[in-house]
Structure formats: C-alpha cells, structure tokens
Design a protein around this motif. Structure first.
Motif, mmCIF file in Angstrom:
data_model
loop_
_atom_site.group_PDB
_atom_site.id
_atom_site.type_symbol
_atom_site.label_atom_id
_atom_site.label_comp_id
_atom_site.label_asym_id
_atom_site.label_seq_id
_atom_site.Cartn_x
_atom_site.Cartn_y
_atom_site.Cartn_z
ATOM 1 N N LEU A 92 26.689 0.835 98.803
ATOM 2 C CA LEU A 92 27.212 2.032 98.150
ATOM 3 C C LEU A 92 28.620 1.786 97.617
ATOM 4 N N ALA A 93 29.382 0.924 98.330
ATOM 5 C CA ALA A 93 30.783 0.714 97.957
ATOM 6 C C ALA A 93 30.915 -0.154 96.706
ATOM 7 N N PHE A 341 26.276 10.596 98.865
ATOM 8 C CA PHE A 341 27.581 9.990 98.604
ATOM 9 C C PHE A 341 27.530 9.014 97.439
ATOM 10 N N LEU A 342 26.393 8.332 97.279
ATOM 11 C CA LEU A 342 26.288 7.407 96.151
ATOM 12 C C LEU A 342 26.307 8.182 94.831
ATOM 13 N N VAL A 343 25.639 9.340 94.797
ATOM 14 C CA VAL A 343 25.693 10.162 93.583
ATOM 15 C C VAL A 343 27.135 10.590 93.325
ATOM 16 N N ILE A 344 27.863 10.950 94.393
ATOM 17 C CA ILE A 344 29.263 11.351 94.213
ATOM 18 C C ILE A 344 30.071 10.196 93.627
ATOM 19 N N VAL A 345 29.837 8.970 94.136
ATOM 20 C CA VAL A 345 30.563 7.803 93.625
ATOM 21 C C VAL A 345 30.296 7.637 92.130
ATOM 22 N N VAL A 346 29.030 7.755 91.731
ATOM 23 C CA VAL A 346 28.688 7.527 90.323
ATOM 24 C C VAL A 346 29.264 8.642 89.449
ATOM 25 N N PHE A 368 17.667 11.283 86.511
ATOM 26 C CA PHE A 368 17.416 10.510 87.729
ATOM 27 C C PHE A 368 18.396 10.891 88.832
ATOM 28 N N LEU A 369 19.712 10.912 88.486
ATOM 29 C CA LEU A 369 20.721 11.294 89.478
ATOM 30 C C LEU A 369 20.484 12.715 89.964
ATOM 31 N N ALA A 370 20.109 13.591 89.024
ATOM 32 C CA ALA A 370 19.857 14.989 89.391
ATOM 33 C C ALA A 370 18.732 15.064 90.412
ATOM 34 N N LEU A 371 17.683 14.286 90.167
ATOM 35 C CA LEU A 371 16.553 14.284 91.088
ATOM 36 C C LEU A 371 16.977 13.789 92.472
ATOM 37 N N VAL A 372 17.757 12.674 92.490
ATOM 38 C CA VAL A 372 18.174 12.097 93.773
ATOM 39 C C VAL A 372 18.991 13.107 94.569
ATOM 40 N N TRP A 446 21.489 -2.358 90.849
ATOM 41 C CA TRP A 446 21.551 -2.293 92.310
ATOM 42 C C TRP A 446 21.736 -0.859 92.782
ATOM 43 N N THR A 447 22.612 -0.123 92.083
ATOM 44 C CA THR A 447 22.861 1.262 92.461
ATOM 45 C C THR A 447 21.592 2.085 92.313
ATOM 46 N N ARG A 448 20.915 1.884 91.170
ATOM 47 C CA ARG A 448 19.639 2.556 90.957
ATOM 48 C C ARG A 448 18.664 2.243 92.085
ATOM 49 N N GLY A 449 18.627 0.961 92.461
ATOM 50 C CA GLY A 449 17.712 0.523 93.513
ATOM 51 C C GLY A 449 17.979 1.246 94.816
ATOM 52 N N LEU A 450 19.262 1.354 95.192
ATOM 53 C CA LEU A 450 19.591 2.015 96.457
ATOM 54 C C LEU A 450 19.204 3.489 96.408
ATOM 55 N N LEU A 451 19.499 4.147 95.252
ATOM 56 C CA LEU A 451 19.146 5.564 95.126
ATOM 57 C C LEU A 451 17.637 5.745 95.269
ATOM 58 N N LEU A 452 16.898 4.837 94.599
ATOM 59 C CA LEU A 452 15.440 4.922 94.655
ATOM 60 C C LEU A 452 14.945 4.736 96.088
ATOM 61 N N LEU A 453 15.547 3.752 96.780
ATOM 62 C CA LEU A 453 15.161 3.492 98.169
ATOM 63 C C LEU A 453 15.330 4.751 99.020
ATOM 64 N N CYS A 454 16.507 5.417 98.878
ATOM 65 C CA CYS A 454 16.777 6.610 99.692
ATOM 66 C C CYS A 454 15.752 7.698 99.395
#
Lengths: 480, 164
Positions: A92-93, A341-346, A368-372, A446-454
């Motif tokens: 995330l960082a 928190f990842l959405v907040i970072v982005v 995508f971000l909205a959905l996450v 990578w960021t997309r991947g982590l969001l998708l994973l969550c």
C-alpha cells in the motif's frame, strides 16, 4: 538454555531481525551516499523478504509452552496475520513513498521492526517479554506517525501518540510490578495458577491486572483509552495509519485474548461485567463519533473504535465461539481497511489531507476505485454478502449464545444500524455528489492488483465463509 | 534500626516530589526531582537492592535529569511565563480514585509470596546479570533491537528534510 528451542519458537522473529539488518545495508549501498536513497532495491528486498517470511510461517509447527516463549496455533495465526499485514502495508505504501523525501529505506525497516515486535507478542508467555515487545511496537510506531517532519499535523500526531502512549505504558508496567508482587512470577502460567487456586483474587493482583488492562485498552482503542486515535490517525502518513488501524489494534486484541482466555481462564467470569461495560461505552463512542467526521482518516479512526467495541463484546463472553469470531473478524477487517486506505492514498495523491470532498463523484472519475471503496464500506458496515456481515453475525451470535448482557447486545444491534448510516453516507458521496476535482486518477498495475485482491477476499469470504472460519477455529483452538 | 531510615527517606521522597510538582521555576523542579530520586535510591539501599540504588542515581538522577535541564534551557522560558501546577477538581477526582484503588491493592497483598524472597537476590550485579542473560535473554535481546530501531528513527526525524 537450548538454542534449538529458541529458534523453534522465535524463528519468525529471527528472520525479521535479519531482514531488517539486510535492509539497513541494502539501503546504505543502494543510496550511493545520497541521503534520499533510491529505494528500488530496498523495496524489492522488503517485498521478497516479507513474502518469504510469510510463506515460512505456514510451515511453523506448534511447539507448546517453552521456557522463553510459546508457539501454539494461536500464536502461529497471529504471526501469519502480522507478517501479512506488514506485506500489505508495504504494498500500500508504494504509491505513497514518493512523499517521503528522505528515509524511504528507513520506513521499510521501521515497519519490519514493528512487525518483529508484534510477532514476539504472539509468542510471549511472560510479562517481561510482553512489555518489551509492546514497547518495540509502540516506539517504532511513534516514529512512523511523525514520519513527515515537514508537516505540522504529522508532528502533532507523533507527539500526542508519544505522550498518551508513555502514560499508558507507565500504567501497564506499574501493573506488571503489582502482578509480580502478588504472584512472585512473570510467567503467565504461574499467574493463572494463582488466580484459579485462590478463592478471591488478592487485591494487589486485581489492581495489577486492571492496570494491565489500561495498557492493552490503549492498543486496542477501547474507551476510555481511545482519545489518541482520531488525531493520530488523521495526522500520521496514510500507510502508517493503516498499520496502526490493523496491526497495532491486532496486538491489543491478541494480548486481550491471552489475558482473558489464558491468564484469567476459568476466572474470566469475574470480568464479564467490566468488559461488557467497556464494550458498551466503546460502541457508543465509536459509532456516534464517526457520524460528524469530514476527514476520511479520522472517520476510519472512529470506525476503528466502533470495531474495537464489537471485539470487546466478543471478548467479554469468553467462550470458544467468541474467540473464533474475533479471529474471523480481524481477518475481514484487515482487507476492508487496507482497501479503504489504499483508495485514500490514490485519491489524495498530491494533497496532504484526506477531506471527504475528495471522494465526491468518484464513480465518474474512476468506477473501479468507487467500487472498491463501496465494497470496503459495506463490508465494514456488515452488509451481506460481504465478509464483514458474517464477522458481525458471528460476534453477535457468540454474545447471545453465551450470556452476553442483553442491554449491551441490544445496543450493539442499534449501533450496527447507526454504522450503516454513516458508512452509506460515504457511499452516497461516491455516487450522488458532483466531483470537486475531475482530474484523472493514475494507478500502477500493482496498486490495481492489491485493490482487486481485497475486493475478491471480501466478496469470496462473504459468500463462502467456511475456509476462513476453519482457519480461525484452528487458530483459536489452542486457547482452550 | 531500619524503620527510622525508612521514614527519613520515604518522607524526603514524598516531600521532594510534591515540591517538584508545585514550585514555579522549572529548574527548581528539576533539582527537587534529583533529590526525590536520591531519596528513592536510599529506599533501595534499605531493601538491600544496591545495584538498583546505583542505577537510580546514575541513570535517573544523572543522565535523565541532564536531559531535562537541557530541554528546560532550550525552551528558554521568560520569568513571566512561569507558573506552577494548577489543581482542578477533575485531577483531584482522578488521583483520589487511583489512590483508593492503590490503597485496596496494598492492604491485600495476597499470600502467594514471602516478602523475604525479594532479598535473596541481595542486589548484587552478578545475580542480576545472570538473570538477565539466562531467564530474561529474549526481552534483553529485544531491547537491543528496540534501541537500534529508535536510533534509526531518530536520525530520520532529526535530519533536515525538503518535505514541505
């Protein structure tokens, strides 16, 4: 002293210590003497190291109670949880790190050191190790909270955290002294024997345990030890806030569980009313406090207090079902929070605050971000079919089945509804409001991947819970 | 023979601690705190904990108080900014509750421990060292990691950065 025993129990900690030392050298060599330090190699070593250590935790064999520590299935569960949290937080960082003009390598090291302390707490079986481990976690997080010394808010977060943390640690070490005085031992098992064998606990022991509760309540974020949470969550760099809200809270949960299930054990009934009372106040404070918030990180801070209330409710009933429920709850909470928190970072990429206006109209800017973020909010609120629903369901069922005080259970149900309101307010901002700023939000793969994973985890364990339930049950089994 | 000394050191400790809290000038506060630490060291001697007494003087009265004085010097308060501690009812209530709990704790110590046991260590450095390197080896090693992490973090935070 048998070195093999030490390694069997504290193997993960040894690996983490080696990783931290390797990081120091890598960062030094890679930086070529520059203060800013290019972090590509350091970052690779961090991911590879944490990944390898995470894999290694799945090969840990329960060792039982040793002279220096213990390694039961419960400890193994939490070691996996902590290393996974560290890996997700570092992941995330990655998009945030550009905002640390110096000390990117040190950031990874401090996260690894904090994880080391957390894993030590999972394996500790005496109060001296507990205290040192807790300080290793807390002091590292003090520095991480102030990791952007150029921002007054970050400094403020660090200083508030230090002062309140030092007071809580002071109370706790005072309590440990009383526990030692009343039992003559630091060992959890000896203290447990004294508690169970005496008809009524000696006053000194009660006092000591109560002071210990202050220190653990501080980590967990339970009322009345929650005052630091909103300011520190808001001011700390976002990845650190994620670490605080998941890793640091989990250390509180872990130690509370050891305290209630192992140290108090059969005598836990004496504490039901006290813990229920704290759960009542925590639920009330967290949920009502979250409603008027306009800063996303502060909002998630109050939401974290509310979740601590649910965890306290489960703890207070002291049954095996509630222990399973807590471990399940923590696992779902991990992924929901990392996603948020990842959405907040982005979303707040270049800005230094996370005002809620930033997510207005997110659905148009990035569906995508909205959905996450929506899935994460719904999971935190406990809406089916997401994993958070089943977690809340397990906690409430354990509380009802095992004689939770009815007023507290009813309050928690009301608070679920209140929670639904404020989480849906966030969702409303995403879909109903006009965007304040409509620039394109860029994300790496990578960021997309982590969001998708969550999202996948939250959805999958919402409709098909049994693997995670079995995992949590196996983790909690050794407590009873 | 011990009792008069106990009251001497104990009374001095209480007195100096109260003075630390209520005098106006922070430098005087710091000096009273040193005296309070010295009295505590006296109590440790009465308990035969000689190593603890030495550490109390060296680390607390020595090293930590020097840091306190440095901070007071760097803050550089003007004389009209000085004020002692103001007592408000909430503080009295909190302290009173804590005192009541403490009173209850001390009046019921439990039968698990023989108070004489504390003296078996005789406060010798050798005994303490052996304990640290055998039974307490895990926390002892963890403290070294804690110090390393603290040094790293401090260097990063204290370094001049371009973060705006």
């Amino acid at each position: 002293m048998n070195p093999a025993e030490l390694f069997d129990i504290f193997g993960t900690e040894v690996f983490l210590a080696v990783l931290a030392l390797v990081l120091i050298v890598t960062d030094l060599l890679d930086g070529g003497g520059k203060l800013t330090g290019a972090s590509e190699k350091t970052r690779f070593v961090t991911y590879a190291g944490l990944g390898a250590i995470l894999v290694s935790t799945f090969f840990l064999e329960p060792y039982g109670d040793g002279q220096f520590g213990q390694l039961d299935s419960f400890a193994i569960f939490f070691k996996q949880f902590f290393v996974a949290t560290a890996l997700l937080v570092m992941w995330l960082a990655a998009p945030y790190e550009v905002r640390f003009p110096a000390g990117r390598g040190e950031f990874s090291m401090l996260i690894v050191f904090a994880t080391l302390g957390m894993c030590m707490l999972a394996s500790c079986n005496d109060f001296a190790t507990l205290f040192v481990g807790l300080e290793l976690v807390t002091i590292t997080l003090f520095m991480l909270a102030a990791f952007r010394p150029g921002l007054p808010r970050s400094i403020e977060a660090g200083i508030k955290f230090v002062i309140i943390g030092a007071v809580a640690a002071g109370f706790m070490v005072y309590g440990i002294a009383f526990i030692y005085g009343a039992t003559g031992s630091f060992d959890f098992a000896v203290v447990h024997d004294v508690i169970v064998s005496s008809e009524e606990m000696p006053g000194a022991l009660q006092f000591g345990l109560l002071m210990l509760l202050v220190g653990l309540g501080f980590k967990l974020g339970a009322v009345p030890f929650h005052v630091w949470i909103p300011d520190v969550y808001q001011g700390a760099p976002t990845p650190v806030t994620a670490m605080l809200s998941v890793g640091s809270k989990a250390t509180g949960v872990l130690l509370m569980m050891r305290l209630v299930y192992s140290i108090l054990g059969e005598a836990a009934g004496q504490w039901t009313a006290l813990l229920m009372g704290l759960a009542f106040l925590t639920l009330l404070m967290g949920n009502l406090g979250a409603i008027p918030q306009t800063d996303l990180k502060r909002f998630l801070g109050y939401s974290g207090i509310a979740h601590a209330g649910f965890l306290m409710l489960a703890l207070a009933t002291g049954s095996q079902d509630s222990a399973n429920a807590i471990l399940f709850y923590m696992s779902t909470y991990l992924f929901a929070n990392i996603a948020a928190f990842l959405v907040i970072v982005v979303v707040s990429r270049t800005a230094d605050n996370a005002h809620m206006d930033r997510i207005n109209g997110l659905a148009n800017r990035s569906p995508f971000l909205a959905l996450v973020l929506t899935v994460s909010m719904l999971s935190l609120a406990g809406v089916p079919p997401f994993a958070g629903f089943f977690a809340k369901f397990m906690v409430l069922r354990a509380a009802v089945d095992h004689g939770g005080l009815m007023p507290v259970v009813i309050l928690s149900l009301v608070m679920v509804v209140v929670g639904l309101y404020y989480y849906l307010c966030v969702v409303k901002r995403i879909y109903m409001r006009e965007a304040v700023d409509s620039s394109v939000l860029e994300m790496s793969g990578w960021t997309r991947g982590l969001l998708l994973l969550c999202v996948v985890v939250m959805f999958l364990f919402g409709i098909y819970q049994s693997p995670l339930v079995d995992f949590a049950r196996a983790g909690a089994a050794s407590l009873f | 023979m011990e009792l008069p000394f106990f009251f001497l050191f104990g009374g001095a400790m209480v007195l100096f601690t109260l003075l630390t809290m209520f005098v106006k000038n922070p430098v005087h506060s710091a000096i009273f705190m040193i005296l309070s630490f010295a009295s505590t060291a006296g109590l440790f001697v009465l308990l035969d904990a000689y190593l603890m007494a030495a550490i109390e003087v060296l680390v607390y009265a020595g090293a930590i108080m020097v840091l306190f004085l440095f901070v007071i010097m760097l803050i550089n308060l003007r004389s009209d900014e000085l004020e002692g501690m103001k007592v408000n009812p909430l503080m009295v209530l909190a302290a009173g509750t804590f005192f009541a709990l403490l009173h209850r704790a001390i009046s019921d110590l439990g039968a698990a421990v023989d108070p004489v046991r504390a003296n078996t260590f005789e406060g010798e450095p050798k005994v303490v060292a052996k304990y640290l390197f055998t039974e307490m080896v895990i926390p002892f090693e963890a403290v070294s990691l804690l110090l390393l992490a603290a040094i790293l973090g401090t260097v990063v935070l204290a370094r001049r950065t371009r973060d705006a």
